[in-house]
Design an enzyme around this catalytic site. Structure first.
Site, PDB file in Angstrom:
ATOM      1  N   GLU A  61       3.472 -19.003   9.594  1.00 60.22           N
ATOM      2  CA  GLU A  61       2.965 -19.613   8.352  1.00 60.22           C
ATOM      3  C   GLU A  61       4.015 -19.698   7.245  1.00 60.22           C
ATOM      4  OE1 GLU A  61      -0.222 -17.173   6.826  1.00 60.22           O
ATOM      5  OE2 GLU A  61       0.996 -15.367   6.856  1.00 60.22           O
ATOM      6  N   MET A  91       0.087 -16.120  11.615  1.00 55.91           N
ATOM      7  CA  MET A  91       0.359 -15.424  10.344  1.00 55.91           C
ATOM      8  C   MET A  91       1.724 -14.732  10.373  1.00 55.91           C
ATOM      9  SD  MET A  91      -3.182 -13.798   8.986  1.00 55.91           S
ATOM     10  CE  MET A  91      -4.360 -14.790   8.090  1.00 55.91           C
ATOM     11  N   ARG A 105       0.418 -34.063  24.961  1.00 56.49           N
ATOM     12  CA  ARG A 105       0.544 -33.889  23.511  1.00 56.49           C
ATOM     13  C   ARG A 105       1.497 -32.749  23.160  1.00 56.49           C
ATOM     14  NH1 ARG A 105      -5.908 -34.045  22.138  1.00 56.49           N
ATOM     15  NH2 ARG A 105      -6.021 -36.233  21.589  1.00 56.49           N
ATOM     16  N   THR A 138       0.840  -1.210   0.000  1.00 57.57           N
ATOM     17  CA  THR A 138       0.000   0.000   0.000  1.00 57.57           C
ATOM     18  C   THR A 138       0.872   1.255   0.000  1.00 57.57           C
ATOM     19  OG1 THR A 138      -1.654  -1.179   1.273  1.00 57.57           O
ATOM     20  CG2 THR A 138      -1.803   1.223   1.307  1.00 57.57           C
ATOM     21  N   ASP A 142       1.426  -8.165  10.525  1.00 55.09           N
ATOM     22  CA  ASP A 142       2.734  -8.818  10.369  1.00 55.09           C
ATOM     23  C   ASP A 142       3.898  -8.001  10.932  1.00 55.09           C
ATOM     24  OD1 ASP A 142       1.209 -10.642   9.039  1.00 55.09           O
ATOM     25  OD2 ASP A 142       2.000 -10.223   7.050  1.00 55.09           O
ATOM     26  N   ARG A 190       3.511 -14.350   6.983  1.00 52.74           N
ATOM     27  CA  ARG A 190       4.139 -14.528   5.661  1.00 52.74           C
ATOM     28  C   ARG A 190       5.665 -14.652   5.758  1.00 52.74           C
ATOM     29  NH1 ARG A 190       1.288 -10.155   1.819  1.00 52.74           N
ATOM     30  NH2 ARG A 190       2.177  -8.778   3.365  1.00 52.74           N
TER      31      ARG A 190
HETATM   32  O1  F6P Z   1      -0.528  -9.332   5.498  1.00 55.14           O
HETATM   33  C1  F6P Z   1      -1.232  -9.845   6.555  1.00 55.14           C
HETATM   34  C2  F6P Z   1      -1.667 -11.241   6.344  1.00 55.14           C
HETATM   35  O2  F6P Z   1      -2.424 -11.425   7.473  1.00 55.14           O
HETATM   36  C3  F6P Z   1      -0.584 -12.324   6.180  1.00 55.14           C
HETATM   37  O3  F6P Z   1       0.054 -12.678   7.336  1.00 55.14           O
HETATM   38  C4  F6P Z   1      -1.353 -13.435   5.541  1.00 55.14           C
HETATM   39  O4  F6P Z   1      -0.557 -14.351   4.854  1.00 55.14           O
HETATM   40  C5  F6P Z   1      -2.214 -12.688   4.613  1.00 55.14           C
HETATM   41  O5  F6P Z   1      -2.482 -11.427   5.211  1.00 55.14           O
HETATM   42  C6  F6P Z   1      -3.462 -13.393   4.205  1.00 55.14           C
HETATM   43  O6  F6P Z   1      -4.433 -12.511   3.815  1.00 55.14           O
HETATM   44  P1  F6P Z   1      -5.525 -12.714   2.685  1.00 55.14           P
HETATM   45  O7  F6P Z   1      -5.917 -14.135   2.693  1.00 55.14           O
HETATM   46  O8  F6P Z   1      -6.612 -11.785   3.105  1.00 55.14           O
HETATM   47  O9  F6P Z   1      -4.878 -12.292   1.420  1.00 55.14           O
END
Ligand code: F6P
Length: 379
Positions: free
Chosen positions: A236, A183, A176, A119, A141, A185
């Site tokens: 993730e 999240m 366990r 953005t 993030d 990325r």
């Molecule tokens: O950028 C934020 C975030 O939450 C990432 O961590 C995640 O992979 C992504 O957005 C997923 O967002 P969407 O499915 O809305 O594209």
């Protein structure tokens, strides 16, 4: 002299968007400035679709509200916009001139862009094209360059920490391994901070490719001490030293093109840890829980400070900037710095190195803290 401003929110939502909007609109109203909001981010700017934002009506009561009253659009890059052709194919076109025209035609003196790295890249590009943009750093993030914190991040960490607390008790009861996928990325901030806050045993982040045997060793050592459970936090984007992140390609079929999404990192780790330790493992993926709902008090205050600061910058004529928090102090930097070496006008996917994101470094205080208290980072 500023008379009329517009706000847009772009990218994935976070808790704190509404408080930022509220702060900008209230500060503007106090100076006799009219506020408007483009609907669904850059899409609204392109379609010239906006609403009036009024401190005494639709902007009231927003301090604790999740979501975003003006919506947000993910993946809308006006410099590289997918246009569906008659034969059904998609052609990417630069439609930024239309946005510039819309802003000028309706006399907006400043455009506030609430969003992450992609953005702010578009905001910087629009600034180069003559639009008075001021950015506010938003993403759970926490990976926007030049600032120590983005709004929404603290809420995401709180949600993840609560999840870890809950997984802890069930892990202990049933002997366990409980894996929590969060999240982030390409950036491990949420994983690392929530792992420390929740007292996790292992934390795997994208910046430190992991050796699953090292993670398993930590769990086995705990078992040898009579601790028959463990809690593991996996970002993730985490990847093994000899492999890639777990991703899939998504095409919704709405003409917006193909996107790479993250999924499966936690499941993969849970499966491998079960095989290596003989302890039953389960994975919980926290997903969009981290983005929705009410902001924490920290995020409410940070968002308010960012909104007020953004309006102040506009009044001072400091356009082409981003509000930031550096060493606890509210400040601003040029968007030019935020985009780093990525100077060419045009499309840049969010979250990648090309888009200049702030990643966890090995010498970061959080990494050292995690190591010192015995959280295994898989290296
Ligand atoms: O950028 C934020 C975030 O939450 C990432 O961590 C995640 O992979 C992504 O957005 C997923 O967002 P969407 O499915 O809305 O594209």
């Amino acid at each position: 002299m500023i008379k009329k401003i517009a706000i847009l929110a772009n990218g994935g939502d976070v808790a704190g968007l509404n408080p930022v909007i509220r702060a900008i609109v209230k500060t503007a109203a106090n100076k006799g400035i009219e506020s408007y909001g483009f609907i669904d981010g850059y899409q609204g700017l392109l379609d010239n679709n906006y609403i009036r934002l009024d401190a005494n009506s639709n902007v009231r009561g927003l301090i604790n509200k999740g979501g975003c009253i003006i919506g947000s659009s993910t993946n809308t890059i006006v410099f590289h916009y997918p246009v569906k052709q008659e034969d059904g194919s998609v052609e990417y076109q630069d439609l930024s001139d239309k946005c510039v025209e819309n802003i000028k035609k309706d006399g907006f003196d400043c455009l506030f862009t609430l969003g992450g790295d992609s953005t702010q890249k578009s905001a910087r590009d629009l600034f180069v094209k003559g639009i008075n943009c001021i950015g506010v750093p938003k993403t759970i993030d926490n990976d926007v360059a030049c600032t120590d914190i983005t709004f929404g991040y603290n809420t995401a960490v709180s949600v993840a920490t609560e999840a870890i607390d809950r997984l802890h008790t069930t892990a202990e009861t049933h002997h366990r391994i409980m894996v929590l996928e969060v999240m982030g990325r390409y950036a491990g901030w949420i994983a690392l901070e929530s792992a420390i806050a929740g007292g996790a045993d292992v934390c795997l982040i994208p910046e430190i490719p992991y050796d699953i045997n090292k993670a398993a060793l930590k769990i086995k050592n705990r078992m040898a001490m009579g601790k028959k459970f463990s809690v593991v936090v996996v970002s993730e984007g985490a990847k093994p030293i000899d492999g890639e992140s777990s991703t899939f390609v998504s095409d919704v079929g709405d003409g917006t093109g193909i996107k790479v999404k993250f999924a499966g990192a936690g499941d993969r780790v849970a499966k491998e840890l079960q095989e290596l330790t003989g302890l039953e493992s389960r994975c919980t993926t926290l997903g969009y829980m981290q983005r929705g709902g009410c902001p924490t008090s920290y995020d409410r205050v940070l968002s308010t400070k960012y909104g007020v600061k953004a309006m102040e910058l506009a009044l001072e004529g400091k356009f082409g900037t981003l509000t930031i928090l550096k060493n606890g102090k509210l400040d601003s930097v040029d968007l030019e710095e935020v985009v780093g070496n990525n100077k060419e006008l045009g499309a840049v996917e969010g979250g990648t190195n090309e888009s200049n994101v702030r990643l966890v470094t090995l010498d970061d205080e959080l990494v050292r803290t995690a190591r010192d208290i015995g959280i295994a980072l898989g290296d």
